[in-house]
Design a protein around this motif. Structure first.
Motif, mmCIF file in Angstrom:
data_model
loop_
_atom_site.group_PDB
_atom_site.id
_atom_site.type_symbol
_atom_site.label_atom_id
_atom_site.label_comp_id
_atom_site.label_asym_id
_atom_site.label_seq_id
_atom_site.Cartn_x
_atom_site.Cartn_y
_atom_site.Cartn_z
ATOM 1 N N ALA A 1 -38.857 43.677 -10.536
ATOM 2 C CA ALA A 1 -39.950 44.483 -9.989
ATOM 3 C C ALA A 1 -41.169 44.391 -10.886
ATOM 4 O O ALA A 1 -41.045 44.354 -12.121
ATOM 5 N N GLU A 2 -42.361 44.336 -10.285
ATOM 6 C CA GLU A 2 -43.559 44.222 -11.096
ATOM 7 C C GLU A 2 -44.750 44.884 -10.425
ATOM 8 O O GLU A 2 -44.781 45.071 -9.205
ATOM 9 N N ILE A 3 -45.734 45.248 -11.251
ATOM 10 C CA ILE A 3 -46.996 45.838 -10.813
ATOM 11 C C ILE A 3 -48.114 45.051 -11.479
ATOM 12 O O ILE A 3 -48.063 44.792 -12.684
ATOM 13 N N SER A 4 -49.128 44.697 -10.730
ATOM 14 C CA SER A 4 -50.266 43.969 -11.282
ATOM 15 C C SER A 4 -51.357 44.952 -11.690
ATOM 16 O O SER A 4 -51.674 45.902 -10.954
ATOM 17 N N VAL A 5 -51.931 44.732 -12.884
ATOM 18 C CA VAL A 5 -53.018 45.563 -13.395
ATOM 19 C C VAL A 5 -54.067 44.652 -14.035
ATOM 20 O O VAL A 5 -53.768 43.509 -14.402
ATOM 21 N N PRO A 6 -55.295 45.135 -14.174
ATOM 22 C CA PRO A 6 -56.298 44.316 -14.855
ATOM 23 C C PRO A 6 -55.903 44.047 -16.307
ATOM 24 O O PRO A 6 -55.288 44.891 -16.970
ATOM 25 N N GLU A 7 -56.235 42.876 -16.791
ATOM 26 C CA GLU A 7 -55.940 42.519 -18.176
ATOM 27 C C GLU A 7 -56.589 43.518 -19.133
ATOM 28 O O GLU A 7 -57.727 43.949 -18.928
ATOM 29 N N GLY A 8 -55.847 43.918 -20.159
ATOM 30 C CA GLY A 8 -56.357 44.873 -21.141
ATOM 31 C C GLY A 8 -56.214 46.320 -20.739
ATOM 32 O O GLY A 8 -56.666 47.219 -21.462
ATOM 33 N N THR A 9 -55.548 46.606 -19.610
ATOM 34 C CA THR A 9 -55.340 47.979 -19.162
ATOM 35 C C THR A 9 -54.326 48.689 -20.051
ATOM 36 O O THR A 9 -53.286 48.118 -20.400
ATOM 37 N N ALA A 10 -54.617 49.916 -20.425
ATOM 38 C CA ALA A 10 -53.635 50.744 -21.137
ATOM 39 C C ALA A 10 -52.607 51.250 -20.131
ATOM 40 O O ALA A 10 -52.973 51.874 -19.131
ATOM 41 N N VAL A 11 -51.336 50.955 -20.387
ATOM 42 C CA VAL A 11 -50.259 51.307 -19.467
ATOM 43 C C VAL A 11 -49.261 52.200 -20.187
ATOM 44 O O VAL A 11 -48.916 51.948 -21.347
ATOM 45 N N THR A 12 -48.814 53.243 -19.513
ATOM 46 C CA THR A 12 -47.742 54.074 -20.065
ATOM 47 C C THR A 12 -46.409 53.556 -19.553
ATOM 48 O O THR A 12 -46.178 53.489 -18.343
ATOM 49 N N LEU A 13 -45.560 53.147 -20.495
ATOM 50 C CA LEU A 13 -44.214 52.685 -20.172
ATOM 51 C C LEU A 13 -43.226 53.787 -20.507
ATOM 52 O O LEU A 13 -43.414 54.525 -21.483
ATOM 53 N N GLY A 14 -42.175 53.896 -19.728
ATOM 54 C CA GLY A 14 -41.218 54.967 -19.974
ATOM 55 C C GLY A 14 -39.809 54.587 -19.577
ATOM 56 O O GLY A 14 -39.562 53.568 -18.930
ATOM 57 N N ALA A 15 -38.892 55.442 -19.986
ATOM 58 C CA ALA A 15 -37.488 55.306 -19.608
ATOM 59 C C ALA A 15 -36.911 56.699 -19.437
ATOM 60 O O ALA A 15 -37.042 57.541 -20.333
ATOM 61 N N ARG A 16 -36.326 56.930 -18.291
ATOM 62 C CA ARG A 16 -35.616 58.191 -18.062
ATOM 63 C C ARG A 16 -34.124 57.906 -18.213
ATOM 64 O O ARG A 16 -33.552 57.096 -17.484
ATOM 65 N N VAL A 17 -33.501 58.571 -19.195
ATOM 66 C CA VAL A 17 -32.081 58.344 -19.481
ATOM 67 C C VAL A 17 -31.302 59.537 -18.955
ATOM 68 O O VAL A 17 -31.452 60.659 -19.448
ATOM 69 N N GLY A 18 -30.483 59.304 -17.931
ATOM 70 C CA GLY A 18 -29.729 60.379 -17.313
ATOM 71 C C GLY A 18 -28.291 60.424 -17.762
ATOM 72 O O GLY A 18 -27.884 59.760 -18.723
ATOM 73 N N GLU A 19 -27.489 61.226 -17.080
ATOM 74 C CA GLU A 19 -26.077 61.345 -17.407
ATOM 75 C C GLU A 19 -25.412 59.975 -17.325
ATOM 76 O O GLU A 19 -25.737 59.154 -16.473
ATOM 77 N N THR B 1 -33.525 54.624 -16.041
ATOM 78 C CA THR B 1 -34.506 54.242 -15.044
ATOM 79 C C THR B 1 -35.824 54.015 -15.759
ATOM 80 O O THR B 1 -36.361 54.929 -16.398
ATOM 81 N N PHE B 2 -36.345 52.802 -15.691
ATOM 82 C CA PHE B 2 -37.617 52.524 -16.341
ATOM 83 C C PHE B 2 -38.764 53.052 -15.495
ATOM 84 O O PHE B 2 -38.683 53.113 -14.259
ATOM 85 N N LEU B 3 -39.839 53.439 -16.192
ATOM 86 C CA LEU B 3 -41.007 54.047 -15.558
ATOM 87 C C LEU B 3 -42.261 53.291 -15.958
ATOM 88 O O LEU B 3 -42.326 52.691 -17.036
ATOM 89 N N ALA B 4 -43.267 53.343 -15.098
ATOM 90 C CA ALA B 4 -44.580 52.787 -15.418
ATOM 91 C C ALA B 4 -45.654 53.677 -14.826
ATOM 92 O O ALA B 4 -45.513 54.173 -13.704
ATOM 93 N N ASP B 5 -46.702 53.903 -15.611
ATOM 94 C CA ASP B 5 -47.861 54.674 -15.154
ATOM 95 C C ASP B 5 -49.099 53.835 -15.430
ATOM 96 O O ASP B 5 -49.497 53.641 -16.577
ATOM 97 N N THR B 6 -49.714 53.334 -14.366
ATOM 98 C CA THR B 6 -50.911 52.505 -14.502
ATOM 99 C C THR B 6 -52.183 53.268 -14.163
ATOM 100 O O THR B 6 -53.235 52.669 -13.974
ATOM 101 N N GLY B 7 -52.054 54.592 -14.085
ATOM 102 C CA GLY B 7 -53.218 55.433 -13.835
ATOM 103 C C GLY B 7 -53.047 56.404 -12.700
ATOM 104 O O GLY B 7 -53.863 57.314 -12.516
ATOM 105 N N ASP B 8 -51.967 56.245 -11.925
ATOM 106 C CA ASP B 8 -51.739 57.138 -10.791
ATOM 107 C C ASP B 8 -50.424 57.902 -10.921
ATOM 108 O O ASP B 8 -49.805 58.286 -9.944
ATOM 109 N N GLY B 9 -49.987 58.113 -12.156
ATOM 110 C CA GLY B 9 -48.780 58.878 -12.407
ATOM 111 C C GLY B 9 -47.568 57.984 -12.596
ATOM 112 O O GLY B 9 -47.534 56.848 -12.103
ATOM 113 N N PRO B 10 -46.557 58.460 -13.322
ATOM 114 C CA PRO B 10 -45.370 57.643 -13.579
ATOM 115 C C PRO B 10 -44.528 57.458 -12.327
ATOM 116 O O PRO B 10 -44.402 58.361 -11.502
#
Length: 484
Positions: free
Chosen positions: A399-417, A422-431
């Motif tokens: 799975a992938e998301i395209s963003v402009p080069e040099g964009t600050a991206v929030t990467l995340g991981a939700r670790v459950g039971e 589950t990996f997360l990405a926030d490119t400006g519109d929420g995780p």
């Protein structure tokens, strides 16, 4: 009402821990295998709330060697110094010492060379004599399930004899994998506290004798019973300033590693009794009331002057790999193995044993790839990397998301039971979730780790703006019934 604690008191991979008290302070160390720096030093005032205050070794190996390096240590205080003895199964038994547990520590000194020498523990006796007990790793020595005792020079520079076999567990019905000995003297007896039965299914035994060289009689003093605490064993006995006795041990939790439990202990008819008549308790009154809430650090704002003490590399780091500047961590996109399990330049910390959400904000500059990973026997990551059309791609699996080069991206991981990630990405519109869920797995004798990395030809750089671990800690009341 006295404050209560709930087990595990250290809910992450603080493997093979040993604990001592010096005055009103408690100190704990744990095996670190190939992590650099290694031999973490933790401090507490109540045996429940712990903080990391340093490390006792700062170098390891140039390459990643899963399952090697620093095995189970013992921690002692003698003659005004703190001492840690540990085994490297491929080299021998080492010791380091320090006047202050925060360091500096001496360089590792080889006390006894040899393959398969593990789990050493010293004892300085009242008459000035010194001794060293250790176990054996069958993978290197060809033997195991036995404990060997040496006379040792009082300055701990060398052993003075060939060693004597003091416990041969092959002669004890039902015993297997006897290891991890801790040597004490109490009430006219010499005591060896030692686990057996294997990491995930074992128990805690103790051995006592009027003579340090035996013969020893044995008793099982802690086992799973009807609880859900599998394999409760291997740790240290410690007392409080008020004279109470406690035992800290681990429980193997697979991808979460070996988490640490605290058991009350009393002496009954000349033998220690741990937990609730030999089975683990889920918690109870805090041993020393009045302590401040604390936990080993996880989040890091990268404000410096150095990396937080929770971080380690997978092998000896090169200063060119990283820099702290203006409240950011800058990782150079350095060459190395594509497989993160084999890559030295991965900055890691322990996976929390509670459900959590991990986030970091990153900007990729130049050529390379960078991201957030979960690494064990298997690994997975969420990354940022350039795309051929001049944009950038945030990717997790297919799975992938395209963003402009040099964009600050929030990467995340939700670790459950069950350590489902589950990996997360926030490119400006929420995780939002990205990619398929991933089951974290344990590594070689260790739990999975969270990691930051940057890879490439050395020209790119990844700028990480903070690292946040939001842990969903258990806050329900403690049930003192050990069978529920």
């Amino acid at each position: 009402m006295a404050p209560l604690y709930r087990n595990p008191v250290l809910n992450a991979d603080w493997s093979d821990s040993d604990v001592i008290r010096v005055g009103d302070d408690f100190y704990l160390t744990a095996s670190s295998f190939t992590k650099v720096p290694g031999l973490p030093i933790l401090h507490s005032r109540d045996l429940v709330n712990w903080t990391i205050i340093g490390h006792a070794v700062t170098r390891g190996h140039a390459d990643v060697r899963p399952g090697c390096g620093v095995w189970a240590p013992s921690l002692r205080h003698h003659d005004g110094r703190f001492w840690i003895f540990y085994g490297d199964p491929d080299v021998g038994i080492f010791q380091v010492s320090a006047a202050d547990p925060r360091g500096p520590w001496t360089e590792p000194h080889l006390v006894k060379p040899g393959l398969g020498l593990i789990d050493p523990c010293p004892l300085w006796d009242a008459d000035g004599q010194a001794y060293l007990v250790h176990a054996w790793a069958r993978s290197r020595a060809g033997v195991s399930n036995r404990l060997t005792l040496h006379r040792m020079a009082p300055d701990a520079r060398e052993v003075l004899d060939e060693g004597a076999l003091v416990v041969d567990a092959d002669r004890l019905p039902g015993y297997r994998t006897l290891e991890g000995p801790k040597l004490y003297r109490h009430d006219g007896h010499y005591w060896i506290f030692a686990p057996a039965g294997g990491v995930a299914t074992g128990w805690q035994s103790v051995f006592r004798s009027r003579s340090i060289f035996g013969p020893y009689e044995d008793r099982i003093v802690l086992e799973q019973g009807g609880t859900d605490v599998n394999g409760p064993h291997q740790g240290g006995w410690v007392d409080t300033p008020s004279g109470e006795h406690w035992f800290m041990h681990f429980q193997d939790r697979g991808p979460y590693g070996r988490v640490v439990h605290l058991q009350p202990m009393e002496w009954r008819d000349g033998w220690p009794v741990m937990g609730a008549d030999g089975v683990p308790v889920p918690g109870g009154p805090v041993p020393v009331p009045g302590g401040e809430p604390a936990a080993p650090a996880t989040s890091d704002d990268f404000a410096g002057p150095g990396l937080g003490l929770q971080w380690s590399w997978q092998a000896d780091p090169d200063p060119a790999w990283w820099e702290l500047r203006d409240g950011t961590l800058r990782l150079t996109c350095v060459p190395g193995p594509a497989d993160l399990r084999e890559r030295p330049a991965v900055l890691t910390q322990r996976l929390p044993g509670d459900p959590c959400t991990v986030t970091t904000r990153v900007v990729l500059k130049g050529a390379g790839r960078a991201g957030l990973a979960v690494v064990g026997h298997t690994s997975a990551s969420v990354t940022v990397e350039p795309a051929p059309d001049g944009s950038a791609v945030v990717r997790a699996g297919s799975a992938e998301i395209s963003v402009p080069e040099g964009t600050a991206v929030t990467l995340g991981a939700r670790v459950g039971e069950g350590a489902v990630v589950t990996f997360l990405a926030d490119t400006g519109d929420g995780p939002r979730p990205l990619g398929e869920p991933f089951h974290a797995t344990q590594g070689r004798w260790v739990g999975a780790v969270l990691g930051l990395f940057a890879e490439g030809d050395g020209t790119g750089q990844a700028i990480f703006e903070g690292f946040t671990v939001d842990i969903a800690r258990w806050t329900a009341p403690v049930d003192l019934d050990p069978l529920t």
